[in-house]
Design a protein around this motif. Structure first.
Motif, PDB file in Angstrom:
ATOM      1  N   PHE A  62       0.620   6.226  -3.654  1.00  0.00           N
ATOM      2  CA  PHE A  62      -0.530   6.979  -3.176  1.00  0.00           C
ATOM      3  C   PHE A  62      -1.496   7.237  -4.336  1.00  0.00           C
ATOM      4  O   PHE A  62      -1.074   7.419  -5.473  1.00  0.00           O
ATOM      5  N   SER A  63      -2.774   7.276  -4.028  1.00  0.00           N
ATOM      6  CA  SER A  63      -3.776   7.585  -5.045  1.00  0.00           C
ATOM      7  C   SER A  63      -3.734   9.080  -5.346  1.00  0.00           C
ATOM      8  O   SER A  63      -3.271   9.886  -4.527  1.00  0.00           O
ATOM      9  N   ARG A  92       1.327   4.284   6.842  1.00  0.00           N
ATOM     10  CA  ARG A  92       0.379   3.339   6.246  1.00  0.00           C
ATOM     11  C   ARG A  92       0.940   2.715   4.968  1.00  0.00           C
ATOM     12  O   ARG A  92       0.870   1.506   4.751  1.00  0.00           O
ATOM     13  N   GLN A  93       1.542   3.555   4.125  1.00  0.00           N
ATOM     14  CA  GLN A  93       2.067   3.059   2.856  1.00  0.00           C
ATOM     15  C   GLN A  93       3.279   2.150   3.069  1.00  0.00           C
ATOM     16  O   GLN A  93       3.436   1.149   2.365  1.00  0.00           O
ATOM     17  N   LEU A  94       4.131   2.467   4.043  1.00  0.00           N
ATOM     18  CA  LEU A  94       5.275   1.600   4.352  1.00  0.00           C
ATOM     19  C   LEU A  94       4.800   0.213   4.788  1.00  0.00           C
ATOM     20  O   LEU A  94       5.371  -0.801   4.377  1.00  0.00           O
ATOM     21  N   LYS A  95       3.759   0.175   5.606  1.00  0.00           N
ATOM     22  CA  LYS A  95       3.200  -1.103   6.042  1.00  0.00           C
ATOM     23  C   LYS A  95       2.676  -1.897   4.845  1.00  0.00           C
ATOM     24  O   LYS A  95       2.948  -3.097   4.715  1.00  0.00           O
ATOM     25  N   LEU A  96       1.958  -1.222   3.965  1.00  0.00           N
ATOM     26  CA  LEU A  96       1.428  -1.876   2.770  1.00  0.00           C
ATOM     27  C   LEU A  96       2.557  -2.391   1.872  1.00  0.00           C
ATOM     28  O   LEU A  96       2.513  -3.523   1.388  1.00  0.00           O
ATOM     29  N   LEU A  97       3.589  -1.581   1.684  1.00  0.00           N
ATOM     30  CA  LEU A  97       4.721  -2.005   0.855  1.00  0.00           C
ATOM     31  C   LEU A  97       5.452  -3.193   1.481  1.00  0.00           C
ATOM     32  O   LEU A  97       5.855  -4.121   0.765  1.00  0.00           O
ATOM     33  N   GLU A  99       4.088  -5.484   3.315  1.00  0.00           N
ATOM     34  CA  GLU A  99       3.223  -6.647   3.064  1.00  0.00           C
ATOM     35  C   GLU A  99       3.381  -7.134   1.629  1.00  0.00           C
ATOM     36  O   GLU A  99       3.452  -8.343   1.382  1.00  0.00           O
ATOM     37  N   GLN A 100       3.444  -6.211   0.681  1.00  0.00           N
ATOM     38  CA  GLN A 100       3.622  -6.589  -0.722  1.00  0.00           C
ATOM     39  C   GLN A 100       4.984  -7.241  -0.954  1.00  0.00           C
ATOM     40  O   GLN A 100       5.094  -8.211  -1.710  1.00  0.00           O
ATOM     41  N   ILE A 101       6.001  -6.716  -0.301  1.00  0.00           N
ATOM     42  CA  ILE A 101       7.345  -7.303  -0.424  1.00  0.00           C
ATOM     43  C   ILE A 101       7.328  -8.736   0.114  1.00  0.00           C
ATOM     44  O   ILE A 101       7.900  -9.649  -0.504  1.00  0.00           O
ATOM     45  N   ALA A 102       6.684  -8.950   1.252  1.00  0.00           N
ATOM     46  CA  ALA A 102       6.607 -10.285   1.837  1.00  0.00           C
ATOM     47  C   ALA A 102       5.859 -11.237   0.901  1.00  0.00           C
ATOM     48  O   ALA A 102       6.281 -12.382   0.703  1.00  0.00           O
ATOM     49  N   GLU A 103       4.756 -10.766   0.319  1.00  0.00           N
ATOM     50  CA  GLU A 103       3.997 -11.589  -0.624  1.00  0.00           C
ATOM     51  C   GLU A 103       4.847 -11.939  -1.843  1.00  0.00           C
ATOM     52  O   GLU A 103       4.837 -13.090  -2.306  1.00  0.00           O
ATOM     53  N   LEU A 104       5.565 -10.967  -2.359  1.00  0.00           N
ATOM     54  CA  LEU A 104       6.435 -11.220  -3.513  1.00  0.00           C
ATOM     55  C   LEU A 104       7.559 -12.186  -3.158  1.00  0.00           C
ATOM     56  O   LEU A 104       7.906 -13.071  -3.953  1.00  0.00           O
ATOM     57  N   GLN A 105       8.129 -12.031  -1.975  1.00  0.00           N
ATOM     58  CA  GLN A 105       9.198 -12.936  -1.552  1.00  0.00           C
ATOM     59  C   GLN A 105       8.663 -14.360  -1.431  1.00  0.00           C
ATOM     60  O   GLN A 105       9.329 -15.310  -1.849  1.00  0.00           O
TER      61      GLN A 105
END
Length: 126
Positions: A62-63, A92-97, A99-105
């Motif tokens: 979070f900012s 919202r943050q869980l969704k973003l995380l 997405e980031q996990i999927a990108e990293l995978q």
């Protein structure tokens, strides 16, 4: 006279493993408000709890502005409203995380595939 439950600026930095600059900045943007006694800053239970929430929020991505607004809600509207906002922020943050996990995978899978192909080429060249 300092309250026995209050801690000093130095102790606050040590307790939360933050730099003096970070702690002063959090004060500047009004995330925390220590009691001042002369030039000393003293942090009570409220400030310790807020610092715990601030650092937890930062760890979750979070900012500082989101954290500041969330903390303000408690003061202005109470814990029920704060919990409702927290749930929306967390979703919202869980969704973003995710997405980031999927990108990293995907990046990991691509890198491993390229590494394996290169390894096969090197092994086949012998």
């Amino acid at each position: 006279m300092p309250d026995e439950r209050e801690i000093s600026f130095k102790d606050m930095c040590a307790r939360f493993d933050v730099t003096p600059r970070t702690l002063r900045y959090y004060e500047y943007i009004e995330l925390i408000s220590p009691r001042r006694e002369g030039r000393s800053r003293l942090y009570g239970a409220r400030e310790v709890a807020r610092m715990t929430l601030i650092l937890r929020g930062r760890r979750f991505g979070f900012s500082l502005e989101e954290i500041r607004q969330w903390l303000l809600i408690y003061e202005q509207k109470g814990s029920r409203e704060q919990h409702e906002v927290w749930l929306a922020l967390a979703d919202r943050q869980l969704k973003l995380l995710d997405e980031q996990i999927a990108e990293l995978q995907n990046a990991r899978d691509d890198l491993k595939s390229l590494r394996d192909k290169t390894s096969d080429q090197v092994d086949g060249a012998d």
